[in-house]
Design a protein around this motif. Structure first.
Motif, short mmCIF file in Angstrom:
data_model
loop_
_atom_site.label_atom_id
_atom_site.label_comp_id
_atom_site.label_asym_id
_atom_site.label_seq_id
_atom_site.Cartn_x
_atom_site.Cartn_y
_atom_site.Cartn_z
N HIS A 306 0.83 -1.21 0.00
CA HIS A 306 0.00 0.00 0.00
C HIS A 306 0.86 1.25 0.00
CE1 HIS A 306 -3.68 -2.19 1.95
NE2 HIS A 306 -3.39 -2.64 0.74
N ILE A 325 -7.79 11.14 -3.51
CA ILE A 325 -8.90 10.78 -2.63
C ILE A 325 -8.29 10.39 -1.29
CG2 ILE A 325 -10.85 9.24 -2.29
CD1 ILE A 325 -10.87 8.78 -5.31
N ALA A 326 -8.42 11.30 -0.32
CA ALA A 326 -7.69 11.14 0.93
C ALA A 326 -7.95 9.78 1.58
CB ALA A 326 -8.06 12.27 1.89
N SER A 327 -9.20 9.37 1.60
CA SER A 327 -9.52 8.13 2.32
C SER A 327 -8.84 6.93 1.68
CB SER A 327 -11.03 7.91 2.33
OG SER A 327 -11.51 7.71 1.02
N GLN A 328 -8.55 7.07 0.38
CA GLN A 328 -7.94 5.94 -0.32
C GLN A 328 -6.43 5.89 -0.07
OE1 GLN A 328 -7.99 5.15 -4.87
NE2 GLN A 328 -10.11 5.33 -4.25
N ARG A 330 -4.95 6.73 2.82
CA ARG A 330 -4.60 6.64 4.23
C ARG A 330 -4.02 5.25 4.52
NH1 ARG A 330 -9.00 8.89 5.81
NH2 ARG A 330 -8.08 10.95 5.84
N ARG A 332 -3.24 2.24 6.77
CA ARG A 332 -3.82 1.77 8.02
C ARG A 332 -2.80 1.11 8.93
NH1 ARG A 332 -9.92 0.28 7.41
NH2 ARG A 332 -10.44 1.98 5.99
N ARG B 309 -12.53 -1.84 -5.54
CA ARG B 309 -11.45 -1.63 -6.52
C ARG B 309 -10.88 -2.96 -7.00
NH1 ARG B 309 -10.51 2.50 -2.90
NH2 ARG B 309 -8.84 1.43 -1.80
N ALA B 345 -12.02 7.81 7.58
CA ALA B 345 -11.88 7.00 6.37
C ALA B 345 -13.24 6.68 5.76
CB ALA B 345 -11.16 5.70 6.66
N GLU B 348 -15.25 11.23 3.31
CA GLU B 348 -14.56 12.51 3.21
C GLU B 348 -15.56 13.48 2.64
OE1 GLU B 348 -11.23 13.33 3.98
OE2 GLU B 348 -11.46 11.35 4.86
#
Lengths: 351, 351
Positions: A306, A325-328, A330, A332, B309, B345, B348
């Motif tokens: 990742h 796309i920030a959430s994508q 991040r 983890r 995805r 997450a 957004e």
DNA sequence: CTGAAAGCGCTTACAG
DNA sequence: CTGAAAGCGCTTACAG
């Protein structure tokens, strides 16, 4: 009928393709009226440009440099492989990635690597290095030249980097703390904590997060003074052994940095695997093995695949002037137990 | 100098572009000798074709249909949003995704949806549905027509689907079991287990994995008979309340299916949040909230974004006749605690 | 300030 | 069985 193209825009706006292109790419030298006419056509037809056709026409390539320390740890090998794999997958998008290893702590070599990147005209750089004024300056120079820069694994918060790809190490330490508290029981008991060096911010953050949780939520447990292992298994093994000799009532070991191998060796040699809760970081081949064998209880992981792909995507987005796309993006904090260990995720032999 | 193109191949092999193209795409009607000449040129020059240029030339679009049940659960809403987001991100690669919801359990409606996909000429389909003979048959029909098919979340192991995108639910249940055992202490104590329905394979697998671990590794704990909640919060709340009335010594609740809201309501109303270990599945907005508030201790998650995805990537690879990188498409069993909860997450807001 | 023409790397009818 | 030419959607010199 299909999606509108530049031809449609040109026709509707009553201008040539070249002019459409100028407006679309915000190039100078077009009359205000003409710009407006084109923009109107664009919004009326709902035109959205085909980036890959554009890249084909302009023969666009994205050249990215990845700068890594030459730490001899398995995690770095895993990361390097992940970068190569990401590069292979993204070459269809015209991304080219070159990975350079620099002797850790060698500021001169690191500066030379930066200079080389600058002169070679890379489009973007992903950097994994400790924070130093030199690194900060070099990042500023790169940014001044319009190079995209992301910090990887270790953030460079004081610098002008565009983005940080990695985990929140304070939260990672807290996560380790909660699991240690839950797994090692209410106590009374002592916890050994090992890091590479307390000079690295990541390690300090992990240790802080860990201690905070243990102190506030598990009063029966106490953490011992930090062991520094300097990325050296033998040193870690020796100091861990000493620590176990000097203290009675140790119930867990938190290995916040590299050197897990040294710890597992000592623990196995003394037959303590069942009695101690061991929590480490990064899912290396050795960590997988120890998890499978039941020696290590939890691995806190930052997914190398990742990280590599995210770094590449973010650099490309920066070059294209596009939002990510920030959430994508991040990364983890993964918790890995024997039970949810991804099967064969470390290495797929292609045979 | 740069990468070799079809022109280079044509020149070196002494043939025309059209012939190069025929050989490259394995089309019939080329003499054996010619084929060989071209292939030699290809391997000598190290030619690798530019897929996006090829797609541009042939105006290739990938039309995929995603078939989802219309379960009114938050997880399905999250998944749907993840699919839309993935679709937006992949539209640059000419992927078009249409999502259809079908009334759950309605075999007639589901069959109609399949038929529609068949006649509309989609290139690929991602299906989330319970296993039934009808579904198996429809998948076979689609495959016979050359449509790419992946099963999503719920596998269709008896069918001809090309790939399964989702987690191993047996392992997920085991993971929940270990965490329950560690968190709820050695016992003695009883564990409540709730599912949607034992008619769904996912639920049976989770329950089996959970029970296996509890039985073999935590002898002080016993699991109570399964509560079936049928995706209905109120029903779950009622039965959970009954269960807590009838049994003393409950130390934990494992919610293997939807309906977590019903459980948390009862637990909060009775002030039991601190005394019970609660483990649920899927990081919905409600689950996040309960984790943050300390009511729920662990969420086992299958990442909706990754699933969406991955499904799209696998379908595309299937259409292109390309291998996927298995390690990259493996969906992980994520363990989420309050401490490693990804910040924001879920959603957004783009403002 | 604007346009006609050629080209990016590949594919597709259409001839022969 | 093979090739010349046009085209996919966009960009780039070069003229004017």
């Amino acid at each position: 009928m299909g999606k509108p193209t530049v031809h449609d825009i040109a026709r509707v706006a009553g201008v040539s393709l070249a002019t459409v292109d100028r407006v679309l790419n915000a190039r100078a030298g077009v009359r205000e009226v003409t710009v407006r006419r084109v923009q109107e056509a664009v919004s009326r037809l709902g035109y959205v440009r085909d980036l890959s056709a554009a890249n084909l026409a302009r023969q666009r390539r994205y050249r990215f440099a990845f700068l890594l320390p030459d730490t001899p740890s398995q995690f770095l090998r895993v990361l390097h492989e992940a970068i190569d794999e990401a590069a292979a997958g993204l070459s269809a998008d015209r991304l080219e990635i070159e990975t350079t290893h620099v002797a850790i702590g060698d500021q001169v070599a690191l500066q030379q690597a930066f200079r080389r990147i600058e002169t070679m005209g890379f489009d973007g750089v992903a950097i994994m290095a400790n924070e130093t004024p030199m690194v900060r300056d070099m990042i500023a120079r790169l940014k001044a030249r319009g190079v995209a820069v992301v910090a990887m694994i270790t953030d460079q918060p004081q610098s002008e980097r565009d983005h940080f790809v990695g985990i929140d190490n304070l939260a990672a330490g807290r996560t380790a703390g909660v699991l240690m508290g839950r797994f090692a029981g209410p106590g009374p008991g002592k916890i050994v904590v090992a890091v590479n060096t307390m000079q690295a911010r990541d390690m300090v953050d992990r240790r802080m997060g860990f201690d905070e949780v243990i102190a506030t939520r598990f009063p029966g447990l106490t953490t011992l003074p930090t062991i520094e292992g300097w990325d050296n298994h033998q040193m870690v093994a020796r100091v861990t052994a000493q620590c176990l000799d000097n203290h009675t009532g140790v119930v867990g070991i938190y290995c916040a940095g590299a050197g897990l191998r040294g710890i597992t060796e000592v623990v196995r040699a003394r037959g303590l695997a069942d009695r101690l809760t061991i929590i480490g970081h990064d899912l290396t081949p050795h960590a997988r093995e120890m998890l499978t064998d039941g020696v290590v209880d939890v691995i806190i992981n930052q997914n190398a695949g990742h990280i590599a792909r995210s770094a590449a995507r973010v650099l490309k987005a920066q070059c294209d002037g596009v939002e990510v796309i920030a959430s994508q993006e991040r990364i983890r904090i993964e918790i890995v137990l024997k039970e949810n260990l991804p099967q064969g995720a470390y290495r797929e032999d292609k045979t």
